[in-house]
Design an enzyme around this catalytic site. Sequence first.
Site, PDB file in Angstrom:
ATOM      1  CB  CYS A 124      -0.916   0.010   1.225  1.00  0.00           C
ATOM      2  SG  CYS A 124      -2.322  -1.112   1.139  1.00  0.00           S
ATOM      3  CB  CYS A 234      -4.370   1.731   2.234  1.00  0.00           C
ATOM      4  SG  CYS A 234      -4.993   3.356   1.758  1.00  0.00           S
TER       5      CYS A 234
END
Length: 239
Positions: A124, A234
């Site tokens: 991420c 994320c």
Amino acid sequence: MSQISALETKMPALLGLLEGKSIEESLAILAAQFPGQIAFSSSLGIEDQLITHYIFENNLPIRVFSLDTGRLFNETYNLLHKTNEHYGKKIEVFFPQHEAVEQMVTEKGTLSFYASVENRKQCCYIRKVEPLKRALQGVQLWITGIRAEQSDARHDLQLLEWDPGFQMIKYNPLLTWSFDAVREAVRQLHIPYNPLHDKGFVSIGCAPCTRAIAEGEDFRAGRWWWESDSKKECGLHAR
């Protein structure tokens, strides 16, 4: 007083300017307050499509950008093209640094994010957080499509808030909206949206990390579902 703290102290006055105003009016006010220093980050989800409509339809001087992680659904790529065509405008696209992606995939494989939370957060960061940092360079006010209903971690967010990680003001115009209210507004305004929303996808990210949810499941249940005990973020909006 530093430049950053001076920016943060503007928030009460800005809230006063936005009180009682519609989203379109609020966006115009903020664009005037931060000329050339305001941007909207769109994931091309249904919430973001509504905000993009308000910006593009009113020709507001606000940058609209999106992050292409390289792992998006085909439906998302098709929507990006359709949105640009629909409004006759261009959404800026930021990609991850290819060297970092190549090294990660070479060392850990194409599905490393399933192996551990650490690996997933690394993916991420490389594919989303680092490109976001580049996209937000020179920005003082960042517009998002965050809604409080999306997760427990977002329940206590404010309409305007200070983002300590990115050192800028964040504006969340749809914070109190429900998913159904967003869908209805998109329908009434004939805004293009991702057809995956009609198939049980309420939050749409990278294809390997997103699934549809069943009725009654939490909004974030479709993201990183193998991490049942994580906070399901994320890093873009980490607090």
